[in-house]
Design a protein around this motif. Structure first.
Motif, PDB file in Angstrom:
ATOM      1  N   HIS A 348      25.080   4.805  35.977  1.00 40.10           N
ATOM      2  CA  HIS A 348      25.027   5.203  34.576  1.00 40.10           C
ATOM      3  C   HIS A 348      26.344   5.880  34.228  1.00 40.10           C
ATOM      4  N   PRO A 349      26.924   5.590  33.064  1.00 40.57           N
ATOM      5  CA  PRO A 349      28.248   6.119  32.736  1.00 40.57           C
ATOM      6  C   PRO A 349      28.304   7.625  32.552  1.00 40.57           C
ATOM      7  N   ARG A 350      27.214   8.251  32.147  1.00 38.98           N
ATOM      8  CA  ARG A 350      27.244   9.701  31.900  1.00 38.98           C
ATOM      9  C   ARG A 350      26.392  10.487  32.885  1.00 38.98           C
ATOM     10  N   HIS A 351      25.288   9.917  33.286  1.00 38.96           N
ATOM     11  CA  HIS A 351      24.376  10.652  34.161  1.00 38.96           C
ATOM     12  C   HIS A 351      24.417  10.039  35.552  1.00 38.96           C
ATOM     13  N   GLU A 352      25.012  10.767  36.476  1.00 39.50           N
ATOM     14  CA  GLU A 352      25.147  10.270  37.842  1.00 39.50           C
ATOM     15  C   GLU A 352      23.961  10.704  38.701  1.00 39.50           C
ATOM     16  N   TYR A 353      22.930  11.157  38.074  1.00 35.19           N
ATOM     17  CA  TYR A 353      21.717  11.584  38.771  1.00 35.19           C
ATOM     18  C   TYR A 353      20.531  11.218  37.891  1.00 35.19           C
ATOM     19  N   LEU A 354      19.321  11.391  38.407  1.00 38.87           N
ATOM     20  CA  LEU A 354      18.125  11.102  37.624  1.00 38.87           C
ATOM     21  C   LEU A 354      17.868  12.283  36.687  1.00 38.87           C
ATOM     22  N   ALA A 355      18.313  12.144  35.452  1.00 38.95           N
ATOM     23  CA  ALA A 355      18.222  13.222  34.469  1.00 38.95           C
ATOM     24  C   ALA A 355      16.792  13.376  33.962  1.00 38.95           C
ATOM     25  N   PRO A 356      16.421  14.588  33.486  1.00 36.59           N
ATOM     26  CA  PRO A 356      15.046  14.810  33.015  1.00 36.59           C
ATOM     27  C   PRO A 356      14.594  13.850  31.933  1.00 36.59           C
ATOM     28  N   HIS A 357      15.466  13.575  30.946  1.00 37.86           N
ATOM     29  CA  HIS A 357      15.035  12.682  29.866  1.00 37.86           C
ATOM     30  C   HIS A 357      14.826  11.258  30.371  1.00 37.86           C
ATOM     31  N   GLY A 358      15.457  10.914  31.504  1.00 39.99           N
ATOM     32  CA  GLY A 358      15.255   9.595  32.081  1.00 39.99           C
ATOM     33  C   GLY A 358      13.848   9.411  32.621  1.00 39.99           C
ATOM     34  N   GLY A 359      13.255  10.514  33.123  1.00 37.38           N
ATOM     35  CA  GLY A 359      11.870  10.442  33.570  1.00 37.38           C
ATOM     36  C   GLY A 359      10.933  10.213  32.408  1.00 37.38           C
ATOM     37  N   ARG A 360      11.176  10.908  31.311  1.00 38.08           N
ATOM     38  CA  ARG A 360      10.354  10.738  30.110  1.00 38.08           C
ATOM     39  C   ARG A 360      10.495   9.314  29.575  1.00 38.08           C
ATOM     40  N   ARG A 361      11.719   8.828  29.513  1.00 33.43           N
ATOM     41  CA  ARG A 361      11.929   7.489  28.965  1.00 33.43           C
ATOM     42  C   ARG A 361      11.340   6.420  29.897  1.00 33.43           C
ATOM     43  N   GLY A 362      11.459   6.638  31.199  1.00 34.89           N
ATOM     44  CA  GLY A 362      10.876   5.691  32.139  1.00 34.89           C
ATOM     45  C   GLY A 362       9.368   5.600  32.002  1.00 34.89           C
TER      46      GLY A 362
END
Length: 412
Positions: A348-362
């Motif tokens: 990912h270009p900005r988030h090099e880790y599993l960001a919190p909002h990524g869990g919500r979106r997933g």
């Protein structure tokens, strides 16, 4: 375009930073793996070729002064450099708008790292004059659309499961003659591991916003969820929503066991304790000293009491000195650490880790695909219109399948 520079022997080539940066961003031993590293390396190579004048229009000669025979250096860079590069990317008619934004984001991430490491004095790529030539946001927001994939979710939850299981087993099977300090260290390790697992499961499966779970230093109403806000038997949790009111959020089955085990290990003195108290030693040390002083203890007695514990968190639990919840920034640091420890590959270009909002979106992806937009909107605490907009790619794909099936029937 040319910039003035210092003496040639005093220059620092841009490429001198690349390997160290890529190692920091890479995965595995030596930081030589991972999709993000490969993509970043590609874009850095394109950028330095452009800076040397090897890419772009025929009139483009690069950023090195005409009278210097060397490769591009940090001394040649200012915000005009990145403005020109943004114009170069935006002028490539073969690139889509979101691709231009993504390519620029790789260079921007490197620039930010260079500021932290002392190569550059300012984060030039983020200045308004530098980003002005970039195309307008087309609504896709590539830098903000991370969504945990099922594989990433599985890797991360499997990791925290293993860490918690091993730490709890090590603590609960200690020999009877184990010293008190060793027991405390084992308990603290189990506490941290079960805390990490409970947090990951909440982020992965509830779709609750991280700002609804934890403390916001700038908003006194967001003090972080407390144990009194959780009903583990009914599977619900009261959170202060984005819409500025309290509301019940669901706790699905996968989340309740990690929370129960974590609570059993934490043993909060009262239900008013935060579910995720800060573990920061400096913060807890200050809190413990101030609280014990307020209770009438003298400095020497306070230090003696602190010496009974291997860390101030265990003392706070014993004496019911209630700390604050961790902040959202603290949660992001936790997820960065856990993503790295679990070896999850994040491209990912900005988030090099599993960001919190990524869990919500997933989780939103799962709900939309399984139950449709109406159910997903209720679970995500959003309007159906907004959910349809954010997950429009799912409907587009499904309509494509319908169209394909219809064409097959006609052709058949």
């Amino acid at each position: 375009m040319t910039n003035s520079t210092s003496k040639e022997q005093d220059t620092h080539p841009l490429t001198s930073s690349f390997e160290r940066y890529l190692q920091d961003k890479g995965k595995g031993r030596g930081g030589d793996g991972g999709n993000y590293r490969r993509n970043a390396e590609r874009e850095l190579q394109r950028f330095v070729e452009w800076a040397a004048g090897d890419r772009g229009d025929d009139d483009w000669t690069g950023i090195v002064p005409n009278d210097a025979e060397r490769e591009p250096a940090f001394e040649d860079i200012d915000e005009r450099t990145f403005r020109e590069y943004a114009r170069h990317l935006a002028g490539d008619r073969g690139l889509k708008q979101n691709t231009v934004q993504t390519y620029y984001a790789y260079i921007s991430a490197w620039c930010g790292w260079c500021v932290n490491e002392g190569y550059l004095e300012a984060h030039y790529t983020q200045r308004a004059s530098a980003t002005a030539p970039l195309p307008e946001d087309d609504g896709r927001k590539p830098g903000d659309q991370q969504a945990w994939t099922p594989e990433q979710r599985h890797e991360l939850t499997r990791h925290v499961d293993e860490q918690a299981r091993d730490a709890v087993e090590a603590y609960t099977t200690l020999p009877a003659d184990t010293t008190s300090p060793d027991k405390q260290r084992a308990r603290y390790k189990a506490l941290k591991a079960t805390r990490d697992r409970a947090f990951v499961y909440l982020i992965a499966y509830t779709a609750v916003r991280v700002g609804e779970l934890l403390r916001d230093p700038n908003d006194p109403r967001r003090r972080g969820v407390r144990w009194e806000d959780l009903n583990l038997e009914d599977g619900s949790m009261d959170v202060y929503r984005k819409k500025q009111q309290w509301d019940a959020a669901s706790l699905p089955d996968p989340v309740t066991h990690p929370l129960k085990q974590y609570r059993k290990m934490l043993k909060p003195p009262t239900d008013r304790w935060p579910v995720f108290p800060t573990f920061d030693q400096r913060t807890l040390g200050t809190l413990v000293q101030e609280e014990l002083a307020d209770r009438g203890h003298q400095p020497a007695a306070i230090e003696d009491r602190r010496d009974e514990f291997v860390c101030d968190l265990l003392l706070a639990l014993e004496d019911d000195i209630r700390p604050q919840s961790i902040t959202t920034d603290g949660a992001r640091s936790m997820l960065r650490r856990l993503t790295d420890d679990a070896g999850v590959d994040v491209d990912h270009p900005r988030h090099e880790y599993l960001a919190p909002h990524g869990g919500r979106r997933g989780m939103g992806e799962v709900l939309v695909r399984s139950f449709g937009y109406t159910v997903a909107a209720r679970y995500l605490d959003n309007s159906e219109e907004m959910v349809r907009e954010r997950y429009s790619h799912i409907e587009a794909g499904e309509l494509g399948d319908v169209a394909t099936e219809a064409l097959n029937e006609i052709d058949g």
